[in-house]
Scaffold this motif. Structure first.
Motif, PDB file in Angstrom:
ATOM      1  N   SER A 177       0.841  -1.228   0.000  1.00 62.94           N
ATOM      2  CA  SER A 177       0.000   0.000   0.000  1.00 62.94           C
ATOM      3  C   SER A 177       0.866   1.265   0.000  1.00 62.94           C
ATOM      4  O   SER A 177       0.386   2.331  -0.373  1.00 62.94           O
ATOM      5  CB  SER A 177      -0.913  -0.005   1.228  1.00 62.94           C
ATOM      6  OG  SER A 177      -0.115  -0.139   2.403  1.00 62.94           O
ATOM      7  N   ASN A 178       2.140   1.130   0.408  1.00 67.43           N
ATOM      8  CA  ASN A 178       3.019   2.316   0.401  1.00 67.43           C
ATOM      9  C   ASN A 178       3.835   2.453  -0.884  1.00 67.43           C
ATOM     10  O   ASN A 178       4.696   3.323  -0.976  1.00 67.43           O
ATOM     11  CB  ASN A 178       4.002   2.233   1.587  1.00 67.43           C
ATOM     12  CG  ASN A 178       3.251   2.238   2.908  1.00 67.43           C
ATOM     13  OD1 ASN A 178       2.278   2.970   3.061  1.00 67.43           O
ATOM     14  ND2 ASN A 178       3.629   1.347   3.820  1.00 67.43           N
ATOM     15  N   ASN A 219       5.259   3.608  -4.150  1.00 63.92           N
ATOM     16  CA  ASN A 219       5.162   4.890  -4.863  1.00 63.92           C
ATOM     17  C   ASN A 219       4.500   4.710  -6.228  1.00 63.92           C
ATOM     18  O   ASN A 219       3.942   5.653  -6.806  1.00 63.92           O
ATOM     19  CB  ASN A 219       6.568   5.492  -5.035  1.00 63.92           C
ATOM     20  CG  ASN A 219       6.496   6.882  -5.637  1.00 63.92           C
ATOM     21  OD1 ASN A 219       5.813   7.772  -5.126  1.00 63.92           O
ATOM     22  ND2 ASN A 219       7.138   7.061  -6.790  1.00 63.92           N
ATOM     23  N   ASN A 258       1.119   5.989  -6.201  1.00 64.00           N
ATOM     24  CA  ASN A 258       1.044   7.463  -6.319  1.00 64.00           C
ATOM     25  C   ASN A 258       1.217   7.901  -7.776  1.00 64.00           C
ATOM     26  O   ASN A 258       0.495   8.771  -8.260  1.00 64.00           O
ATOM     27  CB  ASN A 258       2.142   8.116  -5.471  1.00 64.00           C
ATOM     28  CG  ASN A 258       1.965   7.785  -3.996  1.00 64.00           C
ATOM     29  OD1 ASN A 258       0.832   7.625  -3.524  1.00 64.00           O
ATOM     30  ND2 ASN A 258       3.055   7.648  -3.272  1.00 64.00           N
ATOM     31  N   ARG A 292      -2.001   7.391  -9.552  1.00 61.46           N
ATOM     32  CA  ARG A 292      -3.035   8.379  -9.188  1.00 61.46           C
ATOM     33  C   ARG A 292      -2.748   9.717  -9.861  1.00 61.46           C
ATOM     34  O   ARG A 292      -3.637  10.356 -10.409  1.00 61.46           O
ATOM     35  CB  ARG A 292      -3.074   8.533  -7.664  1.00 61.46           C
ATOM     36  CG  ARG A 292      -3.622   7.292  -6.971  1.00 61.46           C
ATOM     37  CD  ARG A 292      -3.696   7.420  -5.456  1.00 61.46           C
ATOM     38  NE  ARG A 292      -3.970   6.119  -4.851  1.00 61.46           N
ATOM     39  CZ  ARG A 292      -3.122   5.464  -4.049  1.00 61.46           C
ATOM     40  NH1 ARG A 292      -1.948   6.011  -3.723  1.00 61.46           N
ATOM     41  NH2 ARG A 292      -3.421   4.283  -3.557  1.00 61.46           N
ATOM     42  N   ILE A 293      -1.479  10.128  -9.850  1.00 61.64           N
ATOM     43  CA  ILE A 293      -1.115  11.411 -10.486  1.00 61.64           C
ATOM     44  C   ILE A 293      -1.499  11.390 -11.972  1.00 61.64           C
ATOM     45  O   ILE A 293      -1.874  12.403 -12.555  1.00 61.64           O
ATOM     46  CB  ILE A 293       0.418  11.655 -10.341  1.00 61.64           C
ATOM     47  CG1 ILE A 293       0.767  11.935  -8.873  1.00 61.64           C
ATOM     48  CG2 ILE A 293       0.906  12.783 -11.248  1.00 61.64           C
ATOM     49  CD1 ILE A 293       2.250  11.838  -8.577  1.00 61.64           C
ATOM     50  N   HIS A 321      -4.539  -1.428  -4.360  1.00 63.49           N
ATOM     51  CA  HIS A 321      -3.710  -2.206  -3.434  1.00 63.49           C
ATOM     52  C   HIS A 321      -4.366  -3.573  -3.299  1.00 63.49           C
ATOM     53  O   HIS A 321      -5.494  -3.688  -2.808  1.00 63.49           O
ATOM     54  CB  HIS A 321      -3.649  -1.514  -2.064  1.00 63.49           C
ATOM     55  CG  HIS A 321      -2.985  -2.364  -1.028  1.00 63.49           C
ATOM     56  ND1 HIS A 321      -3.520  -2.579   0.228  1.00 63.49           N
ATOM     57  CD2 HIS A 321      -1.847  -3.107  -1.087  1.00 63.49           C
ATOM     58  CE1 HIS A 321      -2.726  -3.397   0.908  1.00 63.49           C
ATOM     59  NE2 HIS A 321      -1.699  -3.726   0.134  1.00 63.49           N
TER      60      HIS A 321
END
Ligand code: GRF
Length: 204
Positions: free
Chosen positions: A38-39, A41, A44, A47-48, A55
């Motif tokens: 879940s961490n 990158n 991210n 999403r960007i 996840h």
């Protein structure tokens, strides 16, 4: 093609695929990003770029069967045609490997079959290459089968190992090659038909 990229770590290979799509080097689109971490990158980065980021971890399910069917449902929901493992550190459920036979690519930071297999990932690979005094290293894109790093090879590219290389400097050199050959392998899948000949994949 709709691609699902799976990653566990930083996601630089995912980023290079997205950039290749933006530059028109590949016509495929990353339709889904999955991480077991879940961490990561990579989630991210997804999403960007307004890409669905999920996840999905076996630890969240009561059985292998439930995990595998959720996995397949996700791939179906986004009409995934090609799965790309970009620093994904888990084995895929067998049913996923069978359903997507010859349509799952993995990038490995060494010249397989050397320096592959369980435990050979990330910095461990570069440490082993330097420890062994290899003059060359590189990266390999291969098809995924039931084991770690053993499927037929799609693309491979070498890089020289200098005497003053450290695992970190070697990792940087190899990562540059990974970012180049992974989109090239995807492009082969877009434009040609893979034919498995022994431990190699030829394209017609
Ligand atoms: C890469 O070195 C890849 O070869 C290995 O894991 C690393 C992933 O890096 N399987 P990143 O997460 O794509 O930056």
């Amino acid at each position: 093609m709709n691609i699902c990229v799976m990653a566990s770590g930083w996601g630089s290979n995912l980023e290079s695929i997205i950039n290749s799509q933006k530059k028109g080097i590949i016509s495929s689109r990353v339709a889904l990003v999955i991480s077991n971490n879940s961490n990561s990158n990579a989630l991210n980065i997804a999403r960007i770029n307004q890409i669905p980021a999920v996840h999905l971890s076996r630890l969240r399910f009561d059985s292998d069967g439930e995990y595998a069917s959720e996995f397949l449902n996700l791939l179906k929901k986004y009409n995934i045609e090609l799965i790309v493992l970009a620093g994904y550190l888990k084995l895929l459920p067998q049913v996923v490997v069978h359903t997507y036979k010859n349509r799952i690519l993995n990038i490995h930071p060494a010249l397989l079959p050397q320096f592959g297999g369980k435990g050979m990932y990330g910095m461990f690979v570069h440490e082993a290459v330097i420890k062994k005094g290899e003059k060359f290293s590189g990266a390999t894109v291969h098809l995924v089968d039931e084991h770690y790093d053993t499927g037929p090879i799609v693309l491979q590219e070498k890089v020289e190992v200098s005497s003053d290389d450290t695992p970190e400097t070697l990792q940087k050199k190899v990562l540059k090659i990974e970012h180049k050959i992974l989109p090239e392998a995807i492009k082969l899948y877009e434009t040609k038909t893979p034919v498995i000949t022994g431990r190699e994949v030829k394209f017609t």
